[in-house]
Design a protein around this motif. Structure first.
Motif, PDB file in Angstrom:
ATOM      1  N   TYR A   4       0.931  -1.682 -10.820  1.00  0.00           N
ATOM      2  CA  TYR A   4       2.114  -1.074 -10.242  1.00  0.00           C
ATOM      3  C   TYR A   4       2.729   0.000 -11.106  1.00  0.00           C
ATOM      4  CZ  TYR A   4       2.438  -5.684  -7.656  1.00  0.00           C
ATOM      5  OH  TYR A   4       2.110  -6.871  -6.907  1.00  0.00           O
ATOM      6  N   SER A   5       3.361   0.941 -10.369  1.00  0.00           N
ATOM      7  CA  SER A   5       3.831   2.060 -10.904  1.00  0.00           C
ATOM      8  C   SER A   5       4.612   2.561  -9.977  1.00  0.00           C
ATOM      9  CB  SER A   5       2.694   3.353 -11.398  1.00  0.00           C
ATOM     10  OG  SER A   5       2.046   3.810 -10.024  1.00  0.00           O
ATOM     11  N   PHE A   6       5.562   3.607 -10.608  1.00  0.00           N
ATOM     12  CA  PHE A   6       6.583   4.434  -9.688  1.00  0.00           C
ATOM     13  C   PHE A   6       5.966   5.150  -8.819  1.00  0.00           C
ATOM     14  CE2 PHE A   6       9.369   8.114  -9.328  1.00  0.00           C
ATOM     15  CZ  PHE A   6      10.362   7.519  -8.746  1.00  0.00           C
ATOM     16  N   LEU A   7       4.791   5.969  -9.178  1.00  0.00           N
ATOM     17  CA  LEU A   7       4.125   6.717  -7.970  1.00  0.00           C
ATOM     18  C   LEU A   7       3.534   5.829  -6.943  1.00  0.00           C
ATOM     19  CD1 LEU A   7       2.314   9.366 -10.472  1.00  0.00           C
ATOM     20  CD2 LEU A   7       4.256   9.585  -9.040  1.00  0.00           C
ATOM     21  N   GLU A   8       3.012   4.658  -7.248  1.00  0.00           N
ATOM     22  CA  GLU A   8       2.357   3.852  -6.360  1.00  0.00           C
ATOM     23  C   GLU A   8       3.553   3.199  -5.448  1.00  0.00           C
ATOM     24  OE1 GLU A   8      -0.231   1.515  -4.321  1.00  0.00           O
ATOM     25  OE2 GLU A   8      -0.496   3.485  -5.534  1.00  0.00           O
ATOM     26  N   LEU A   9       4.852   2.964  -5.792  1.00  0.00           N
ATOM     27  CA  LEU A   9       5.928   2.646  -5.202  1.00  0.00           C
ATOM     28  C   LEU A   9       6.479   3.736  -4.166  1.00  0.00           C
ATOM     29  CD1 LEU A   9       8.375   0.635  -4.671  1.00  0.00           C
ATOM     30  CD2 LEU A   9       9.461   1.686  -6.362  1.00  0.00           C
ATOM     31  N   ILE A  10       6.313   5.179  -4.778  1.00  0.00           N
ATOM     32  CA  ILE A  10       6.623   6.001  -3.594  1.00  0.00           C
ATOM     33  C   ILE A  10       5.590   6.251  -2.442  1.00  0.00           C
ATOM     34  CG2 ILE A  10       6.731   8.570  -3.378  1.00  0.00           C
ATOM     35  CD1 ILE A  10       8.053   8.450  -6.088  1.00  0.00           C
ATOM     36  N   ARG A  11       4.194   6.229  -3.147  1.00  0.00           N
ATOM     37  CA  ARG A  11       3.164   5.998  -2.085  1.00  0.00           C
ATOM     38  C   ARG A  11       3.251   4.989  -1.077  1.00  0.00           C
ATOM     39  NH1 ARG A  11      -2.041   4.743  -1.042  1.00  0.00           N
ATOM     40  NH2 ARG A  11      -1.931   3.237  -2.833  1.00  0.00           N
ATOM     41  N   GLN A  12       3.476   3.769  -1.398  1.00  0.00           N
ATOM     42  CA  GLN A  12       3.711   2.653  -0.319  1.00  0.00           C
ATOM     43  C   GLN A  12       4.658   2.855   0.381  1.00  0.00           C
ATOM     44  OE1 GLN A  12       1.523   0.347   0.149  1.00  0.00           O
ATOM     45  NE2 GLN A  12       0.052   0.560  -1.561  1.00  0.00           N
ATOM     46  N   GLY A  13       5.768   3.449  -0.081  1.00  0.00           N
ATOM     47  CA  GLY A  13       7.016   3.422   0.688  1.00  0.00           C
ATOM     48  C   GLY A  13       6.715   4.676   1.849  1.00  0.00           C
TER      49      GLY A  13
END
Length: 416
Positions: A4-13
């Motif tokens: 998990y990462s902040f960038l992955e959170l943005i991408r999934q969002g």
């Protein structure tokens, strides 16, 4: 396992959160394992994680009767501290606290750890002497602890009533600044995700109905989904420790009691630390959602029910008003109970048993949650090596024969 990462959170969002992987595998039981852990709470999952990570035992299973974290792990009040009196207790709880500090990063999961500080209040001269003694014992063991007088208590937690015109005036208190709270669900899910990624099978909705012993040795378990062969069975079932032990013919000096807690309606941030009082018998913290989380001591009766008596709640509320008159108009939102297993000396059992291959981790009483990572870490070493390490050695079953008890009633008490 994808990190998990902040960038992955943005991408999934941006993709509607449709691409997340399952946090852990939904495993079916295999015919055989190198070890089976009974109990899918914090202690059981932590044990499985450290067995796989540090001892290379990946062919193991965690068997849970319900859903992971659905027992005492989901019913506790998540207070973290290590300011126990005796050397043996300080060692294991401080070991756990040190693991808590970096656990979120290690598991790559936000466990919402908040080192907001834990206050233990004193209300008479005798209690002041006891708590000051504990502070000095803590310091000798490398546990952070300090004594505050009443004005310093008020300075650290402005909400506390230190008036002398009450039945139990606050005379001072101990402070462990590194203590605090975290989120029980997040801890359980983080351990489950990490253990599953290392190859551990997490098997839910499966009840252990029997333990198979042949020639004095463990050879397997019987479950609601059939038999599983294994040479090692490790119990991590909190309030039902004595029940599982009886399946192996092992009798333990453990009693099970209900332990209640309740939460208020959510309010804006107002309480900046954890406050505990053994004299008025209540403790309180504020969750990230704004609820006041309130608890006290165990119910007197022995029971396996996950509920308690009304008089305990009434006493909690009266005690809370003594310390925080400003809470008097708050409405309570919900109440629940867990089951705690208590040993005669208020300390846990981390031990192998007379049955070869059967191990017990229980008897934590009201101190189980705060010990979770430390308990799992030393229990994993015991299971892997069949001998306790220096931290776990004082908590074997032998102490009830030798008399070398670790009597922590004063440091446990209402303080969970």
């Amino acid at each position: 396992m994808k990190r998990y990462s902040f960038l992955e959170l943005i991408r999934q969002g941006l993709n509607g959160h449709s691409g997340w992987e399952r946090a852990w595998r939904a495993a079916d039981p295999k015919p055989a394992y190198d070890a089976v852990i009974i109990g899918g709470g914090g202690h059981g999952l932590a044990t499985a994680y450290y067995l796989a990570k540090e001892h290379g035992m990946t062919n193991i299973a965690v068997i849970e009767k319900g859903w992971i974290g659905g027992g005492n792990s989901g019913r506790n009040t998540t207070i973290i501290r290590s300011n126990y009196l005796f050397d043996e207790s300080a060692a294991i709880y401080n070991h756990a606290l040190n693991l808590w500090k970096g656990l979120g990063q290690e598991l790559n999961f936000n466990i919402m750890m908040s080192h907001r500080g834990v206050l233990n209040l004193a209300h008479d001269e005798g209690e002041m002497r006891q708590l000051k003694r504990r502070v000095e014992a803590n310091r000798l063991n490398g546990v952070d602890a300090e004594w505050l007088d009443a004005k310093e208590v008020k300075g650290f937690c402005p909400l506390i009533n230190i008036s002398g015109n009450v039945r139990y005036p606050v005379l001072g208190g101990t402070l462990q600044r590194s203590g605090g709270v975290n989120r029980h669900d997040a801890v359980v899910w983080g351990y489950a995700r990490a253990a599953s990624d290392l190859g551990v099978d997490i098997i839910q909705q499966t009840e252990v109905t029997g333990i198979v012993i042949e020639g004095g040795e463990i050879t397997g378990i019987e479950t609601s989904r059939g038999r599983i062969d294994t040479p090692k069975v490790a119990s991590c079932v909190a309030g039902h420790t004595s029940v599982v032990a009886q399946m192996a013919g092992v009798t333990l000096p453990v009693e099970s009691h209900p332990l209640q807690a309740l939460v208020s309606e959510p309010i804006k941030p107002i309480l900046n630390c954890v406050v505990m009082s053994n004299a008025v018998h209540v403790y309180c913290s504020q969750s990230d959602k704004g609820e006041l989380v309130i608890g006290a001591g165990i119910d007197a009766q022995l029971s396996y029910t996950q509920r308690g008596n009304l008089d305990i709640i009434e006493h909690q509320m009266a005690s809370l008003m003594e310390l925080f008159p400003t809470f008097s108009r708050l409405r309570m939102m919900r109440q629940w109970g867990g089951i705690v297993d208590v040993c005669p000396d208020a300390s846990p059992i981390i031990s192998k048993t007379p049955v070869k291959g059967f191990y017990v981790n229980g008897g934590w009483g009201t101190g189980g949650w705060k010990a979770t990572p430390g308990s799992g870490h030393v229990y994993a070493a015991l299971i892997a090596k069949d001998e306790p390490n220096a931290i776990a050695a004082p908590f074997t079953m032998d102490r009830f024969v030798s008399g070398a008890l670790v009597a922590e009633h004063g440091a446990a008490a209402v303080a969970h």
